[in-house]
Design a protein around this motif. Structure first.
Motif, PDB file in Angstrom:
ATOM      1  N   GLY A 288       0.820  -1.212   0.000  1.00  0.00           N
ATOM      2  CA  GLY A 288       0.000   0.000   0.000  1.00  0.00           C
ATOM      3  C   GLY A 288       0.855   1.264   0.000  1.00  0.00           C
ATOM      4  O   GLY A 288       0.526   2.256  -0.658  1.00  0.00           O
ATOM      5  N   ILE A 289       1.958   1.211   0.736  1.00  0.00           N
ATOM      6  CA  ILE A 289       2.851   2.379   0.760  1.00  0.00           C
ATOM      7  C   ILE A 289       3.527   2.526  -0.604  1.00  0.00           C
ATOM      8  O   ILE A 289       3.584   3.625  -1.172  1.00  0.00           O
ATOM      9  CB  ILE A 289       3.905   2.242   1.890  1.00  0.00           C
ATOM     10  N   ALA A 290       4.003   1.400  -1.157  1.00  0.00           N
ATOM     11  CA  ALA A 290       4.729   1.430  -2.437  1.00  0.00           C
ATOM     12  C   ALA A 290       3.845   1.938  -3.572  1.00  0.00           C
ATOM     13  O   ALA A 290       4.290   2.711  -4.425  1.00  0.00           O
ATOM     14  CB  ALA A 290       5.270   0.041  -2.753  1.00  0.00           C
ATOM     15  N   THR A 291       2.580   1.527  -3.588  1.00  0.00           N
ATOM     16  CA  THR A 291       1.686   1.903  -4.688  1.00  0.00           C
ATOM     17  C   THR A 291       0.964   3.227  -4.429  1.00  0.00           C
ATOM     18  O   THR A 291       0.262   3.729  -5.309  1.00  0.00           O
ATOM     19  CB  THR A 291       0.597   0.827  -4.903  1.00  0.00           C
ATOM     20  N   GLY A 292       1.084   3.740  -3.214  1.00  0.00           N
ATOM     21  CA  GLY A 292       0.381   4.983  -2.878  1.00  0.00           C
ATOM     22  C   GLY A 292      -1.061   4.769  -2.476  1.00  0.00           C
ATOM     23  O   GLY A 292      -1.803   5.725  -2.244  1.00  0.00           O
ATOM     24  N   ARG A 293      -1.483   3.491  -2.410  1.00  0.00           N
ATOM     25  CA  ARG A 293      -2.867   3.201  -2.031  1.00  0.00           C
ATOM     26  C   ARG A 293      -3.110   3.471  -0.535  1.00  0.00           C
ATOM     27  O   ARG A 293      -4.214   3.773  -0.110  1.00  0.00           O
ATOM     28  CB  ARG A 293      -3.170   1.731  -2.341  1.00  0.00           C
ATOM     29  N   LEU A 294      -2.027   3.354   0.263  1.00  0.00           N
ATOM     30  CA  LEU A 294      -2.139   3.646   1.690  1.00  0.00           C
ATOM     31  C   LEU A 294      -1.908   5.137   1.904  1.00  0.00           C
ATOM     32  O   LEU A 294      -0.829   5.662   1.668  1.00  0.00           O
ATOM     33  CB  LEU A 294      -1.112   2.848   2.506  1.00  0.00           C
ATOM     34  N   LYS A 295      -2.946   5.822   2.371  1.00  0.00           N
ATOM     35  CA  LYS A 295      -2.846   7.271   2.504  1.00  0.00           C
ATOM     36  C   LYS A 295      -2.363   7.707   3.880  1.00  0.00           C
ATOM     37  O   LYS A 295      -1.637   8.680   4.005  1.00  0.00           O
ATOM     38  CB  LYS A 295      -4.210   7.906   2.212  1.00  0.00           C
ATOM     39  N   GLU A 296      -2.817   6.972   4.919  1.00  0.00           N
ATOM     40  CA  GLU A 296      -2.447   7.366   6.284  1.00  0.00           C
ATOM     41  C   GLU A 296      -2.343   6.132   7.168  1.00  0.00           C
ATOM     42  O   GLU A 296      -2.957   5.095   6.882  1.00  0.00           O
ATOM     43  CB  GLU A 296      -3.540   8.274   6.903  1.00  0.00           C
ATOM     44  N   CYS A 297      -1.610   6.289   8.243  1.00  0.00           N
ATOM     45  CA  CYS A 297      -1.527   5.260   9.279  1.00  0.00           C
ATOM     46  C   CYS A 297      -1.478   6.003  10.614  1.00  0.00           C
ATOM     47  O   CYS A 297      -0.791   7.020  10.732  1.00  0.00           O
ATOM     48  CB  CYS A 297      -0.264   4.426   9.067  1.00  0.00           C
ATOM     49  N   PHE A 298      -2.255   5.520  11.594  1.00  0.00           N
ATOM     50  CA  PHE A 298      -2.207   6.175  12.913  1.00  0.00           C
ATOM     51  C   PHE A 298      -2.592   5.198  14.013  1.00  0.00           C
ATOM     52  O   PHE A 298      -3.297   4.223  13.786  1.00  0.00           O
ATOM     53  CB  PHE A 298      -3.119   7.417  12.953  1.00  0.00           C
ATOM     54  N   GLY A 299      -2.064   5.469  15.201  1.00  0.00           N
ATOM     55  CA  GLY A 299      -2.414   4.704  16.387  1.00  0.00           C
ATOM     56  C   GLY A 299      -3.512   5.414  17.160  1.00  0.00           C
ATOM     57  O   GLY A 299      -3.686   6.629  17.022  1.00  0.00           O
ATOM     58  N   GLU A 318      13.082   1.119   5.212  1.00  0.00           N
ATOM     59  CA  GLU A 318      12.225   2.141   5.794  1.00  0.00           C
ATOM     60  C   GLU A 318      11.179   2.602   4.780  1.00  0.00           C
ATOM     61  O   GLU A 318      11.492   2.770   3.603  1.00  0.00           O
ATOM     62  CB  GLU A 318      13.068   3.325   6.288  1.00  0.00           C
ATOM     63  N   TYR A 319       9.970   2.754   5.252  1.00  0.00           N
ATOM     64  CA  TYR A 319       8.858   3.118   4.378  1.00  0.00           C
ATOM     65  C   TYR A 319       8.198   4.384   4.930  1.00  0.00           C
ATOM     66  O   TYR A 319       7.696   4.377   6.066  1.00  0.00           O
ATOM     67  CB  TYR A 319       7.834   1.983   4.319  1.00  0.00           C
ATOM     68  N   VAL A 320       8.210   5.447   4.161  1.00  0.00           N
ATOM     69  CA  VAL A 320       7.617   6.715   4.599  1.00  0.00           C
ATOM     70  C   VAL A 320       6.147   6.746   4.193  1.00  0.00           C
ATOM     71  O   VAL A 320       5.792   6.381   3.075  1.00  0.00           O
ATOM     72  CB  VAL A 320       8.382   7.909   3.986  1.00  0.00           C
ATOM     73  N   ILE A 321       5.299   7.167   5.140  1.00  0.00           N
ATOM     74  CA  ILE A 321       3.855   7.230   4.890  1.00  0.00           C
ATOM     75  C   ILE A 321       3.422   8.689   4.819  1.00  0.00           C
ATOM     76  O   ILE A 321       3.765   9.488   5.703  1.00  0.00           O
ATOM     77  CB  ILE A 321       3.082   6.506   6.015  1.00  0.00           C
ATOM     78  N   ASN A 322       2.686   9.028   3.790  1.00  0.00           N
ATOM     79  CA  ASN A 322       2.130  10.382   3.618  1.00  0.00           C
ATOM     80  C   ASN A 322       3.220  11.459   3.777  1.00  0.00           C
ATOM     81  O   ASN A 322       3.002  12.482   4.435  1.00  0.00           O
ATOM     82  CB  ASN A 322       0.983  10.603   4.621  1.00  0.00           C
ATOM     83  N   GLY A 323       4.391  11.186   3.215  1.00  0.00           N
ATOM     84  CA  GLY A 323       5.493  12.149   3.290  1.00  0.00           C
ATOM     85  C   GLY A 323       5.955  12.440   4.715  1.00  0.00           C
ATOM     86  O   GLY A 323       6.561  13.475   4.985  1.00  0.00           O
ATOM     87  N   GLY A 324       5.631  11.513   5.627  1.00  0.00           N
ATOM     88  CA  GLY A 324       6.022  11.712   7.022  1.00  0.00           C
ATOM     89  C   GLY A 324       5.160  12.739   7.733  1.00  0.00           C
ATOM     90  O   GLY A 324       5.475  13.159   8.849  1.00  0.00           O
ATOM     91  N   GLN A 325       4.068  13.134   7.103  1.00  0.00           N
ATOM     92  CA  GLN A 325       3.199  14.184   7.656  1.00  0.00           C
ATOM     93  C   GLN A 325       1.897  13.604   8.218  1.00  0.00           C
ATOM     94  O   GLN A 325       1.497  12.506   7.847  1.00  0.00           O
ATOM     95  CB  GLN A 325       2.832  15.191   6.557  1.00  0.00           C
ATOM     96  N   THR A 326       1.281  14.373   9.093  1.00  0.00           N
ATOM     97  CA  THR A 326      -0.043  14.013   9.601  1.00  0.00           C
ATOM     98  C   THR A 326      -1.066  14.143   8.489  1.00  0.00           C
ATOM     99  O   THR A 326      -1.121  15.168   7.811  1.00  0.00           O
ATOM    100  CB  THR A 326      -0.435  14.955  10.752  1.00  0.00           C
ATOM    101  N   GLY A 327      -1.887  13.119   8.314  1.00  0.00           N
ATOM    102  CA  GLY A 327      -2.901  13.158   7.264  1.00  0.00           C
ATOM    103  C   GLY A 327      -4.181  13.824   7.735  1.00  0.00           C
ATOM    104  O   GLY A 327      -4.402  13.994   8.934  1.00  0.00           O
TER     105      GLY A 327
END
Ligand code: PLP
Length: 356
Positions: A288-299, A318-327
Motif C-alpha cells: 500500500g505504501i509502495a503503490t500509494g494506495r495507503l494514505k495514512e496510518c495512525f495509532g 524504511e517506508y515513509v507514509i504520507n510524506g512523514g506528515q499528519t494526514g
C-alpha cells in the motif's frame, strides 16, 4: 457501601507541579481510593485516604505471578470550566472483563465509577487547564495473598490513583517512527493479549528498548503464529487508511479492545468512510505504501488520542507514509474527539460524562 474519608489537612497538601513539565505519570495527587477484598467479606472498607505506599507481604501473589489488572482514562477540564470523563463506563466494564480472565473478583461497576468520580471531584484542583493536558486516572487491582503457591489470590486491593499529565502534542502533531518486529511477539493466541494485565507490558519492554535505541518511538507487533498479520503498536491500536477503506486489525483475542479504537470506528462510519475490521498483513501495508494506495496510518489510545505514523521500518527497509506528515483523517479524528473531551462541541454519542 459508604466510602470512608480520611483527608490530608489543607496545609499539608502537595504543591501543584509546573504544568509545563508534567510529562506522563510522574506526579500523583494528595489522595487515593482503595478497598479490600477477601473471600469471607467480599469487597469492603472502601476509603479515600492520603496517597500512600501499600502494605504488601513480600510473598504477595502479584509480586511473583503478576496477578494484576489496570485501566486508564482521563478527566479533562473543559473550556467552560466543567470536568469531563470520556466513556468511563466502558473502562469499568473492561476492568471486570480483565478480572474474569485473570480469575480476580469483579467489582460493582456502578459503585466503582461513583468512587472514582468522588476522588476526581476531591482532586479537581489537580486537573491541569492547558489544552491537551488532563488528569490521568489509573484504577488497579492486585492479588495480595502471601503464598508462593501458584493459584488465584484469595485477597485483593482495588485502588485508584490520579496523575496530572501534560499535553501529548505540546508542539502540534508529531508523526512517529515505528519499528516492525518479527523477532519478538507481544501476545499469543489463547493468551492474555486482550487484557490490560501487567505481564503483557513486562513482555514488551525488551523489544521497545531495542527499538528506542535505534531511534524509533514504538514497536509494531505482528501475530505470534505467522509473524505476518498486524496486531497493534505499543499501547495503541492501529489503523490504516487506504484509498477506499479504513482498516484496523479485527479483535482476534491477542489485541487489546481499545475504547479509542471503538470511538474512531464509529466516527469514521458516521462520516461515510467504510471501515473494515479484518486481518491485515504487513505485506499489504508495505505494498500500500509502495503503490500509494495507503494514505495514512495512525495509532489510537487514551494517552495520545490519535498518533500519526510517519515511517515504518520492516526487515531493514524504511517506508515513509504520507510524506512523514499528519494526514487529514488523523487530524479530523483528533480534532473531533478532543473537541468533545474539552467541551467545545456537543457529543452526540453520549460518550462524555460531566461530573460537576
Ligand atoms: C490501553 C491500551 C490500548 C488503548 O486502549 P484505549 O481504551 O483506547 O485507551 C491499546 N493497546 C494496549 C496494549 C493497551 O494497553
Amino acid at each position: 457501601m459508604e466510602i470512608n474519608l480520611e483527608l490530608v489537612p489543607k496545609e499539608r497538601r502537595k504543591p501543584k507541579p509546573d504544568p509545563k513539565t508534567l510529562g506522563f505519570g510522574r506526579y500523583f495527587t494528595d489522595h487515593m481510593f482503595i478497598m479490600d477484598y477477601d473471600r469471607d467479606r467480599g469487597w469492603h472498607n472502601p476509603r479515600i485516604c492520603p496517597y500512600q505506599p501499600l502494605v504488601l507481604d513480600p510473598a504477595a501473589i502479584v509480586l511473583h505471578y503478576a496477578q494484576t489488572i489496570f485501566e486508564g482514562l482521563k478527566a479533562y477540564l473543559g473550556v467552560d470550566g466543567r470536568v469531563r470523563l470520556f466513556r468511563p463506563k466502558d473502562n469499568m466494564a473492561r476492568m471486570n472483563r480483565s478480572a474474569r480472565r485473570m480469575v480476580m473478583p469483579e467489582i460493582n461497576e456502578t459503585f466503582a465509577l461513583e468512587a472514582l468520580i468522588e476522588l476526581v471531584r476531591l482532586e479537581r484542583e489537580w486537573i491541569p487547564s492547558e489544552r491537551g493536558a488532563s488528569l490521568y486516572i489509573r484504577p488497579t487491582m492486585i492479588g495480595t495473598q502471601a503464598t508462593l503457591g501458584v493459584k488465584p489470590s484469595c485477597s485483593y486491593y482495588y485502588y485508584v490513583i490520579l496523575s496530572p499529565v501534560g499535553a501529548y502534542y505540546a508542539e502540534g502533531f508529531n508523526p512517529v517512527k515505528i519499528y516492525v518486529t518479527d523477532r519478538y511477539v507481544r501476545a499469543v493466541p489463547g493468551g492474555v493479549g486482550d487484557v490490560k494485565t501487567g505481564g503483557n507490558y513486562a513482555a514488551s519492554l525488551m523489544a521497545s528498548e531495542e527499538a528506542k535505541a535505534k531511534g524509533f518511538t514504538q514497536v509494531l507487533w505482528l501475530d505470534a503464529k505467522e509473524r505476518r498479520f498486524v496486531e497493534e503498536v505499543g499501547t495503541m491500536n492501529i489503523f490504516f487508511y487506504f484509498e477506499d477503506e479504513l482498516v484496523t486489525p479485527e479483535l482476534t483475542g491477542s489485541i487489546l479492545p481499545g475504547i479509542t479504537r471503538d470511538s474512531v470506528i464509529k466516527l469514521a462510519r458516521d462520516w461515510g468512510i467504510p471501515v473494515a475490521e479484518r486481518r491485515i498483513s504487513i505485506e499489504e501495508v508495505i505494498e500500500g505504501i509502495a503503490t500509494g494506495r495507503l494514505k495514512e496510518c495512525f495509532g489510537t489510545g487514551t494517552a495520545a488520542v490519535i498518533s500519526p505514523v510517519g515511517l515504518l521500518r520492516y526487515q531493514d527497509q524504511e517506508y515513509v507514509i504520507n510524506g512523514g506528515q499528519t494526514g487529514p483523517l488523523a487530524q479530523r479524528l483528533f480534532n473531533e474527539l478532543t473537541a468533545y473531551q474539552y467541551g467545545e462541541k456537543e457529543d452526540p454519542y453520549g460518550w462524555i460524562k460531566i461530573i460537576d
